[in-house]
Design an enzyme around this catalytic site. Structure first.
Site, mmCIF file in Angstrom:
data_model
loop_
_atom_site.group_PDB
_atom_site.id
_atom_site.type_symbol
_atom_site.label_atom_id
_atom_site.label_comp_id
_atom_site.label_asym_id
_atom_site.label_seq_id
_atom_site.Cartn_x
_atom_site.Cartn_y
_atom_site.Cartn_z
ATOM 1 N N ILE A 159 6.088 -11.427 -19.440
ATOM 2 C CA ILE A 159 4.807 -11.938 -18.711
ATOM 3 C C ILE A 159 3.870 -11.995 -19.587
ATOM 4 O O ILE A 159 2.729 -12.895 -19.689
ATOM 5 C CB ILE A 159 4.748 -11.053 -17.219
ATOM 6 N N ARG A 239 0.528 -3.632 -11.608
ATOM 7 C CA ARG A 239 0.689 -2.958 -10.240
ATOM 8 C C ARG A 239 -0.626 -2.109 -9.875
ATOM 9 O O ARG A 239 -1.464 -1.811 -10.984
ATOM 10 C CB ARG A 239 1.620 -1.843 -10.322
ATOM 11 N N GLU A 268 -1.799 -1.183 -1.503
ATOM 12 C CA GLU A 268 -1.787 -2.532 -0.896
ATOM 13 C C GLU A 268 -0.905 -2.344 0.314
ATOM 14 O O GLU A 268 0.242 -1.619 0.382
ATOM 15 C CB GLU A 268 -1.404 -3.767 -1.655
ATOM 16 N N HIS A 286 -1.289 -10.517 -3.963
ATOM 17 C CA HIS A 286 -0.143 -10.115 -4.519
ATOM 18 C C HIS A 286 0.615 -11.520 -4.253
ATOM 19 O O HIS A 286 1.758 -11.313 -3.653
ATOM 20 C CB HIS A 286 0.365 -8.876 -4.033
ATOM 21 N N GLY A 288 1.333 -13.186 -7.200
ATOM 22 C CA GLY A 288 1.898 -13.633 -8.669
ATOM 23 C C GLY A 288 3.144 -14.380 -8.501
ATOM 24 O O GLY A 288 3.311 -15.510 -9.348
ATOM 25 N N SER A 289 4.295 -14.084 -7.919
ATOM 26 C CA SER A 289 5.437 -14.765 -8.051
ATOM 27 C C SER A 289 5.660 -15.888 -6.765
ATOM 28 O O SER A 289 6.804 -16.375 -6.547
ATOM 29 C CB SER A 289 6.663 -14.059 -7.886
HETATM 30 C C1 GLV Z 1 6.344 -8.486 -8.018
HETATM 31 O O1 GLV Z 1 5.376 -8.156 -7.982
HETATM 32 C C2 GLV Z 1 7.721 -8.197 -8.615
HETATM 33 O O2 GLV Z 1 7.566 -7.214 -9.147
HETATM 34 O O3 GLV Z 1 8.607 -8.965 -8.364
#
Ligand code: GLV
Length: 320
Positions: A159, A239, A268, A286, A288-289
């Protein structure tokens, strides 16, 4: 026979994932989508062969030690696995897998969204247009340019590197610190720093991409914030607990840190309320994905891992 295996799916994952799981296994679903407490998890795990969990489930030692003997695998629908006590699972002979790779691009996209949103004051802009915007002015909401700025990446895994690719296209100079230095091919011209502290000193923008561990917990504290150059922008898609919230909030309020872009939070979903009063904090919940393609791929990867376990093969993403 896979069809006889019973799996507990602890959260409401996308339909495509549920459909595939149902076609292969006897599934127990969480239609309410409320995270299970420990007792409920233990109760529902009775008679199951595996658990497909998420980062919102507590899979600490006390939970793992109480799981029934029938559980032979825990497949987490996440790349991060700090919610699972791997040693406790190893001791019980439970295989644990995660979903690396498939969420790299989506998460790096959100890191760039945060870089742009924080540095270009998107939160204040959105609030202004929803309120009393009186028109363009030469000095309105002036932010910080990305071009020629140094982006410090802490944790140059998949990432971190995908974030670097995007940031280079915006004219940023890439610097990084990682436990081990990357090969020149993977570095792609990025400057390596032998310690995190050396990286901080050159990070006009700092993007955190390290896993949460005892070593990284509350890494970005008051002392380390003091090492950053003037007017830095801090980004976190890793995180929440990698940041000492009180220290960052104080720095955002004093102007020592120009802006922050945060997708993850300590404790969170109950984030430190101090962030809500900082107009220079650009905050996301949260996600991101959170693309359809990525969340499907995460679920399919978790199921690939379980399929391998129950076929007597080595799962592709085995942690223990
Ligand atoms: C998302 O935060 C993950 O760890 O997949």
């Amino acid at each position: 026979m896979l069809g006889q295996k019973k799996i507990l799916i602890t959260r409401n994952v996308p339909d495509a994932v549920i459909n595939r799981a149902r076609a292969t296994y006897q599934t127990t679903l969480n239609n309410d989508d409320e995270p299970y407490g420990a007792d409920q998890m233990i109760e529902l795990a009775q008679g199951k062969d595996a658990i497909l969990c998420t980062l919102t489930n507590d899979m600490s030692r006390t939970v793992i030690e109480r799981l029934p003997n029938s559980i032979c695998a825990i497949a987490t629908f996440s790349v991060g696995y700090e919610h699972i006590d791997l040693e406790a699972a190893r001791e019980r002979g439970i295989i644990v897998t995660n979903t690396p790779g498939v969420l790299t691009e989506a998460t790096a996209d959100v890191a760039l969204l945060l870089i742009l949103g924080a540095s270009r004051r998107a939160r204040e802009g959105a609030e202004m247009i929803a309120g009393d915007w009186s028109g363009w002015t030469p000095t309105q909401l002036m932010g910080l340019s990305m071009q020629t700025k140094r982006l410090g990446i802490l944790g140059m895994g998949d990432i971190g590197r995908a974030c670097a690719v995007r940031a280079r296209a915006f004219g940023m100079e890439i610097h990084y610190h990682n436990r081990t230095r990357l090969s020149p091919e993977l570095e792609e011209g990025a400057t390596y720093h032998g310690s995190a502290e050396e990286l901080l000193k050159v990070s006009d923008f700092l993007s955190l991409h390290c896993p949460l561990s005892p070593d990284t917990k509350y890494f970005l504290n008051e002392e380390r914030i003091a090492l950053l150059p003037p007017n830095p922008v801090v980004i976190n898609t890793s995180r929440g607990p990698v940041i000492d919230d009180e220290a960052l909030i104080a720095a955002l309020k004093s102007g020592r840190v120009a802006a922050a872009g945060l997708d993850v939070f300590d404790g969170e979903p109950k984030l430190n309320p101090g962030y809500l009063n900082c107009k220079n904090a650009f905050l996301l919940p949260h996600l991101g994905s959170a693309t359809i393609e990525t969340r499907n791929a995460m679920g399919f990867t978790a199921l690939d891992n379980l399929d391998a376990v129950f076929s007597g093969e080595e799962p592709p993403n085995k942690l223990v």
